[in-house]
Design an enzyme around this catalytic site. Structure first.
Site, PDB file in Angstrom:
ATOM      1  N   HIS A  48      70.201  69.016  47.478  1.00 39.50           N
ATOM      2  CA  HIS A  48      70.825  68.964  48.796  1.00 39.50           C
ATOM      3  C   HIS A  48      69.960  69.753  49.770  1.00 39.50           C
ATOM      4  O   HIS A  48      69.073  70.509  49.355  1.00 39.50           O
ATOM      5  CB  HIS A  48      72.227  69.584  48.735  1.00 39.50           C
ATOM      6  CG  HIS A  48      72.199  70.926  48.075  1.00 39.50           C
ATOM      7  ND1 HIS A  48      72.491  71.109  46.726  1.00 39.50           N
ATOM      8  CD2 HIS A  48      71.829  72.149  48.540  1.00 39.50           C
ATOM      9  CE1 HIS A  48      72.331  72.379  46.415  1.00 39.50           C
ATOM     10  NE2 HIS A  48      71.916  73.043  47.487  1.00 39.50           N
ATOM     11  N   HIS A 137      64.053  72.227  53.324  1.00 38.02           N
ATOM     12  CA  HIS A 137      63.403  71.771  52.109  1.00 38.02           C
ATOM     13  C   HIS A 137      64.471  71.459  51.061  1.00 38.02           C
ATOM     14  O   HIS A 137      65.619  71.865  51.194  1.00 38.02           O
ATOM     15  CB  HIS A 137      62.450  72.844  51.571  1.00 38.02           C
ATOM     16  CG  HIS A 137      63.155  74.100  51.141  1.00 38.02           C
ATOM     17  ND1 HIS A 137      63.568  75.065  52.041  1.00 38.02           N
ATOM     18  CD2 HIS A 137      63.546  74.535  49.910  1.00 38.02           C
ATOM     19  CE1 HIS A 137      64.172  76.030  51.389  1.00 38.02           C
ATOM     20  NE2 HIS A 137      64.183  75.737  50.092  1.00 38.02           N
TER      21      HIS A 137
END
Length: 201
Positions: A48, A137
């Site tokens: 996620h 990221h």
């Protein structure tokens, strides 16, 4: 599913479509085949993009957090926006990698505004704002502390040379409040609630 004293470990995040998770899973399997042991890989279904990590909070804060996320999502400008996977990278660097990640591209200005709005709104509930700059990221794995310097360098070299396959863009339409349950086998994630972004006009 709460920890001691009625607490839950939570964060605000964006989920990924299944085809993006499948691509990341293929990439991780290819990396695992050639890398030294000593990397704790993330489960593909748990990958996620974190917007705000909150840590252990009182379970009674879940509803106020969801309400705040809902207000942010309704007011977000632009509302829904596109993202895609881009490249592989490492924190802090390729010489001494500790975190292996996949980068994201697309409407990064919209992503940054959403993250800032979430950070500011949740600070109103008593959570300190982020001090570090937002570096979006997707964490794929963490290199264990006991990995020696030559193996660490080998990991850095191979990840630097690896590439991600073709990644079709997707539209971000909602935020999740995700609970993290830490187990000996790794973290297990579950969504405690969703804040839909307003449809684009």
């Amino acid at each position: 599913m709460t920890s001691g004293n009625g607490q839950v470990r939570v964060f605000v995040a964006l989920d990924l479509p299944q085809d993006a998770k499948d691509l990341l899973n293929e990439t991780m399997l290819q990396l695992q085949a050639g890398l030294p042991n000593g990397i704790r890989w993330v489960r593909p279904d748990g990958i996620h993009l974190t917007l705000k990590f909150l840590g252990d909070v009182d379970a009674g804060m879940v509803e106020p957090l969801l309400e705040t996320m809902g207000r942010v999502a309704t007011l977000a400008e632009p509302s829904c926006f596109d993202m895609q996977l881009t490249r592989l990278g490492m924190f802090p660097n390729a010489r001494e990698p500790r975190v292996l990640w996949a980068g994201v591209g697309g409407d990064m200005a919209a992503l940054a505004r959403l993250q800032q709005s979430v950070d500011e709104a949740i600070s109103g509930l008593g959570f300190p704002p982020e001090r570090r700059p937002f570096r979006p990221h997707l964490t794929l794995g963490r290199v264990r502390d006991q990995v020696n310097a030559p193996d660490r360098k080998k990991i850095g070299d191979q990840v630097s040379q690896a590439t991600l396959g073709e990644s079709p863009p997707w539209t971000v339409r909602e935020m999740h409040l995700i609970q993290s349950n830490l187990t000996p086998a790794g973290a297990i994630y579950s969504s405690l609630g969703v804040a839909p972004l307003a449809p684009s006009h």
